[in-house]
Design a protein around this motif. Structure first.
Motif, PDB file in Angstrom:
ATOM      1  N   MET A   1      10.178  33.578  47.482  1.00  0.00           N
ATOM      2  CA  MET A   1      10.981  33.165  46.328  1.00  0.00           C
ATOM      3  C   MET A   1      12.453  33.386  46.620  1.00  0.00           C
ATOM      4  O   MET A   1      12.843  34.398  47.184  1.00  0.00           O
ATOM      5  CB  MET A   1      10.559  33.972  45.093  1.00  0.00           C
ATOM      6  N   THR A   2      13.285  32.413  46.216  1.00  0.00           N
ATOM      7  CA  THR A   2      14.729  32.529  46.380  1.00  0.00           C
ATOM      8  C   THR A   2      15.374  32.725  45.017  1.00  0.00           C
ATOM      9  O   THR A   2      15.025  32.035  44.053  1.00  0.00           O
ATOM     10  CB  THR A   2      15.304  31.267  47.044  1.00  0.00           C
ATOM     11  N   TYR A   3      16.299  33.661  44.946  1.00  0.00           N
ATOM     12  CA  TYR A   3      16.986  33.981  43.698  1.00  0.00           C
ATOM     13  C   TYR A   3      18.412  33.443  43.730  1.00  0.00           C
ATOM     14  O   TYR A   3      19.156  33.698  44.681  1.00  0.00           O
ATOM     15  CB  TYR A   3      17.023  35.494  43.487  1.00  0.00           C
ATOM     16  N   ASN A   4      18.790  32.713  42.695  1.00  0.00           N
ATOM     17  CA  ASN A   4      20.178  32.294  42.534  1.00  0.00           C
ATOM     18  C   ASN A   4      20.963  33.471  41.958  1.00  0.00           C
ATOM     19  O   ASN A   4      20.654  33.944  40.859  1.00  0.00           O
ATOM     20  CB  ASN A   4      20.273  31.092  41.595  1.00  0.00           C
ATOM     21  N   VAL A   5      21.963  33.943  42.694  1.00  0.00           N
ATOM     22  CA  VAL A   5      22.672  35.168  42.326  1.00  0.00           C
ATOM     23  C   VAL A   5      24.166  34.887  42.156  1.00  0.00           C
ATOM     24  O   VAL A   5      24.808  34.322  43.041  1.00  0.00           O
ATOM     25  CB  VAL A   5      22.466  36.268  43.391  1.00  0.00           C
ATOM     26  N   LEU A   6      24.695  35.295  41.003  1.00  0.00           N
ATOM     27  CA  LEU A   6      26.135  35.325  40.773  1.00  0.00           C
ATOM     28  C   LEU A   6      26.552  36.784  40.814  1.00  0.00           C
ATOM     29  O   LEU A   6      26.106  37.592  39.996  1.00  0.00           O
ATOM     30  CB  LEU A   6      26.476  34.706  39.412  1.00  0.00           C
ATOM     31  N   ASN A  25      20.663  37.607  53.373  1.00  0.00           N
ATOM     32  CA  ASN A  25      19.286  37.694  52.887  1.00  0.00           C
ATOM     33  C   ASN A  25      18.752  36.302  52.552  1.00  0.00           C
ATOM     34  O   ASN A  25      19.282  35.627  51.667  1.00  0.00           O
ATOM     35  CB  ASN A  25      19.236  38.596  51.648  1.00  0.00           C
ATOM     36  N   PRO A  26      17.677  35.863  53.215  1.00  0.00           N
ATOM     37  CA  PRO A  26      17.151  34.518  52.952  1.00  0.00           C
ATOM     38  C   PRO A  26      16.557  34.354  51.559  1.00  0.00           C
ATOM     39  O   PRO A  26      16.327  33.227  51.117  1.00  0.00           O
ATOM     40  CB  PRO A  26      16.080  34.344  54.041  1.00  0.00           C
ATOM     41  N   LYS A  27      16.322  35.456  50.846  1.00  0.00           N
ATOM     42  CA  LYS A  27      15.792  35.375  49.489  1.00  0.00           C
ATOM     43  C   LYS A  27      16.886  35.213  48.440  1.00  0.00           C
ATOM     44  O   LYS A  27      16.595  35.081  47.253  1.00  0.00           O
ATOM     45  CB  LYS A  27      14.965  36.635  49.163  1.00  0.00           C
ATOM     46  N   ILE A  28      18.149  35.235  48.878  1.00  0.00           N
ATOM     47  CA  ILE A  28      19.276  35.145  47.949  1.00  0.00           C
ATOM     48  C   ILE A  28      20.069  33.875  48.208  1.00  0.00           C
ATOM     49  O   ILE A  28      20.476  33.604  49.337  1.00  0.00           O
ATOM     50  CB  ILE A  28      20.197  36.378  48.076  1.00  0.00           C
ATOM     51  N   ASN A  29      20.283  33.105  47.143  1.00  0.00           N
ATOM     52  CA  ASN A  29      21.214  31.978  47.170  1.00  0.00           C
ATOM     53  C   ASN A  29      22.430  32.407  46.368  1.00  0.00           C
ATOM     54  O   ASN A  29      22.407  32.427  45.136  1.00  0.00           O
ATOM     55  CB  ASN A  29      20.573  30.734  46.554  1.00  0.00           C
ATOM     56  N   LEU A  30      23.489  32.801  47.080  1.00  0.00           N
ATOM     57  CA  LEU A  30      24.692  33.310  46.431  1.00  0.00           C
ATOM     58  C   LEU A  30      25.490  32.127  45.896  1.00  0.00           C
ATOM     59  O   LEU A  30      25.995  31.303  46.663  1.00  0.00           O
ATOM     60  CB  LEU A  30      25.504  34.130  47.433  1.00  0.00           C
ATOM     61  N   VAL A  31      25.611  32.029  44.567  1.00  0.00           N
ATOM     62  CA  VAL A  31      26.213  30.844  43.951  1.00  0.00           C
ATOM     63  C   VAL A  31      27.634  31.081  43.469  1.00  0.00           C
ATOM     64  O   VAL A  31      28.287  30.162  42.967  1.00  0.00           O
ATOM     65  CB  VAL A  31      25.338  30.339  42.780  1.00  0.00           C
ATOM     66  N   ILE A  61      31.139  28.814  48.721  1.00  0.00           N
ATOM     67  CA  ILE A  61      30.772  29.664  47.583  1.00  0.00           C
ATOM     68  C   ILE A  61      32.013  29.916  46.731  1.00  0.00           C
ATOM     69  O   ILE A  61      33.027  30.410  47.240  1.00  0.00           O
ATOM     70  CB  ILE A  61      30.165  30.995  48.065  1.00  0.00           C
ATOM     71  N   PRO A  62      31.958  29.593  45.442  1.00  0.00           N
ATOM     72  CA  PRO A  62      33.152  29.759  44.599  1.00  0.00           C
ATOM     73  C   PRO A  62      33.549  31.227  44.437  1.00  0.00           C
ATOM     74  O   PRO A  62      32.702  32.105  44.261  1.00  0.00           O
ATOM     75  CB  PRO A  62      32.720  29.181  43.244  1.00  0.00           C
ATOM     76  N   ILE A  63      34.864  31.472  44.502  1.00  0.00           N
ATOM     77  CA  ILE A  63      35.442  32.777  44.175  1.00  0.00           C
ATOM     78  C   ILE A  63      36.088  32.650  42.802  1.00  0.00           C
ATOM     79  O   ILE A  63      36.895  31.752  42.566  1.00  0.00           O
ATOM     80  CB  ILE A  63      36.491  33.214  45.200  1.00  0.00           C
ATOM     81  N   ILE A  64      35.713  33.551  41.899  1.00  0.00           N
ATOM     82  CA  ILE A  64      36.255  33.534  40.540  1.00  0.00           C
ATOM     83  C   ILE A  64      37.128  34.763  40.351  1.00  0.00           C
ATOM     84  O   ILE A  64      36.708  35.883  40.664  1.00  0.00           O
ATOM     85  CB  ILE A  64      35.126  33.511  39.497  1.00  0.00           C
ATOM     86  N   ALA A  65      38.343  34.561  39.865  1.00  0.00           N
ATOM     87  CA  ALA A  65      39.262  35.676  39.654  1.00  0.00           C
ATOM     88  C   ALA A  65      38.790  36.524  38.479  1.00  0.00           C
ATOM     89  O   ALA A  65      38.544  36.008  37.385  1.00  0.00           O
ATOM     90  CB  ALA A  65      40.671  35.157  39.392  1.00  0.00           C
ATOM     91  N   GLY A  66      38.672  37.825  38.728  1.00  0.00           N
ATOM     92  CA  GLY A  66      38.273  38.741  37.674  1.00  0.00           C
ATOM     93  C   GLY A  66      39.476  39.342  36.967  1.00  0.00           C
ATOM     94  O   GLY A  66      40.591  38.804  37.009  1.00  0.00           O
ATOM     95  N   ALA A  67      39.248  40.474  36.333  1.00  0.00           N
ATOM     96  CA  ALA A  67      40.288  41.139  35.554  1.00  0.00           C
ATOM     97  C   ALA A  67      41.186  41.989  36.449  1.00  0.00           C
ATOM     98  O   ALA A  67      40.808  42.377  37.551  1.00  0.00           O
ATOM     99  CB  ALA A  67      39.646  42.003  34.476  1.00  0.00           C
ATOM    100  N   ALA A  68      42.379  42.298  35.932  1.00  0.00           N
ATOM    101  CA  ALA A  68      43.327  43.134  36.660  1.00  0.00           C
ATOM    102  C   ALA A  68      43.267  44.594  36.223  1.00  0.00           C
ATOM    103  O   ALA A  68      43.852  45.462  36.873  1.00  0.00           O
ATOM    104  CB  ALA A  68      44.740  42.599  36.483  1.00  0.00           C
ATOM    105  N   GLY A  69      42.554  44.876  35.130  1.00  0.00           N
ATOM    106  CA  GLY A  69      42.460  46.244  34.632  1.00  0.00           C
ATOM    107  C   GLY A  69      41.483  46.320  33.478  1.00  0.00           C
ATOM    108  O   GLY A  69      40.964  45.299  33.013  1.00  0.00           O
TER     109      GLY A  69
END
Length: 320
Positions: A1-6, A25-31, A61-69
């Motif tokens: 089984m492959t897991y879509n992971v954010l 890891n072949p079981k992880i699809n990093l989205v 693979i998209p990079i999403i900007a997170g918070a600064a604090g």
């Protein structure tokens, strides 16, 4: 089984090992990877994420900007003695990584909609970004996420940033409590188990000599820096705990961690700020079923080491 992971991360040495593990890891699809402040400032976190994706040939693979604090607005303290000035120990990411596209927080909702009811959020950093999604978009913002695998908290063991609190919960306790109360199907991986998820320098040396992956040049220097910091804090320790690999491995190896169901809250203010709270009595007070979380209380640490080695010895790193 492959897991879509954010992933939500703040690399950081152990976060970096977690990102590498997810890519290999072949079981992880990093989205996607949400990169915010934590072990390093937000800008450095994004840069480190871009560097790791570039090394792995996964710039798609998209990079999403997170918070600064944190939500409290408090100043953030960083720990270069543990993670290095730039988050990767002695390693300085090159300045020539070009054309890195960074998305805003709305991209998270797009990704969740794309993989509706077939996506796992794995959070190994501060919980500010996850809390912001509930604040900005309401309690149902992440209803289409299948489960949340979170590294955070400490139960019946000392904290690692205060006497009672683990770092991810301590730095933004308001966000942490918001996530624990509003997210669903949470699998929490606290210091109880992650402190024991030790990888020895012998294992790292072997991987540094034999890993066929493009991450091999990073493995030994990054780990050695991290391990030396732990040796100063915990004399006699036989390895370094890779806290942030644990939730990813727990997802892909369901027999790794043993959980108990309890409602988790996080103390938001005062001397116990960041403390994770649960009722461990044999007959705890009855709580609404939707508020119950799964707390990791034990794990197979021999399996942890074996699986970690197996993944870093794989050659099929450039999967899409």
């Amino acid at each position: 089984m492959t897991y879509n992971v954010l992933m939500f991360a703040d690399p950081g040495i152990d976060d970096s090992f977690a990102i590498m593990y997810a890519l290999l890891n072949p079981k992880i699809n990093l989205v996607g990877i949400v990169s915010g402040y934590g072990n390093t400032p937000k800008e450095q976190s994004i840069r480190n994420t871009a560097y790791l994706l570039n090394l792995g040939g996964r710039e798609d693979i998209p990079i999403i900007a997170g918070a600064a604090g944190p939500l409290s607005g408090e100043l953030v303290r960083y720990y270069p003695e543990i993670h290095g000035q730039e988050g990767l120990g002695p390693i300085k990411p090159p300045d020539n990584i070009q054309n890195v596209k960074v998305y805003d927080i709305n991209k998270i909702l797009e990704i969740v909609a794309q993989y509706k009811n077939n996506i796992i959020i794995v959070s190994v950093g501060r919980l500010t970004e996850l809390a912001l999604l509930f604040i900005l978009y309401g309690n149902q913002a992440l209803k289409d996420v299948s489960a949340f695998y979170i590294m955070g908290g400490a139960f019946l063991v000392p904290g690692n940033i205060s006497a009672e609190a683990e770092a991810n919960f301590f730095v933004d306790p308001i966000a942490s409590n918001t996530v624990m109360e509003k997210a669903h199907n949470i699998y929490l991986h606290p210091l109880n188990i992650t402190n024991k998820a030790l990888i020895s320098p012998e294992v790292i040396q072997f991987l540094g000599e034999n890993s066929p992956t493009p991450f091999r040049p990073l493995i030994v220097p990054a780990f050695d820096y991290y391990y030396k910091a732990y040796q100063k804090n915990i004399p006699g320790i036989k390895g370094a705990p890779l806290h942030d690999v644990v939730p990813l491995m727990a997802l892909t190896e369901p027999d790794l961690v043993k959980y108990i169901p309890r409602r988790v809250r996080v103390e938001e203010f005062g001397t116990a700020k960041g403390k994770s709270i649960a009722d461990f009595r044999p007959r705890p007070d009855k709580e609404p079923p939707e508020s119950i979380d799964n707390i990791g209380m034990d794990a197979d640490f021999q399996k942890f080491t074996v699986n970690f080695m197996e993944i870093f010895l794989k050659g099929d790193f450039n999967k899409r």
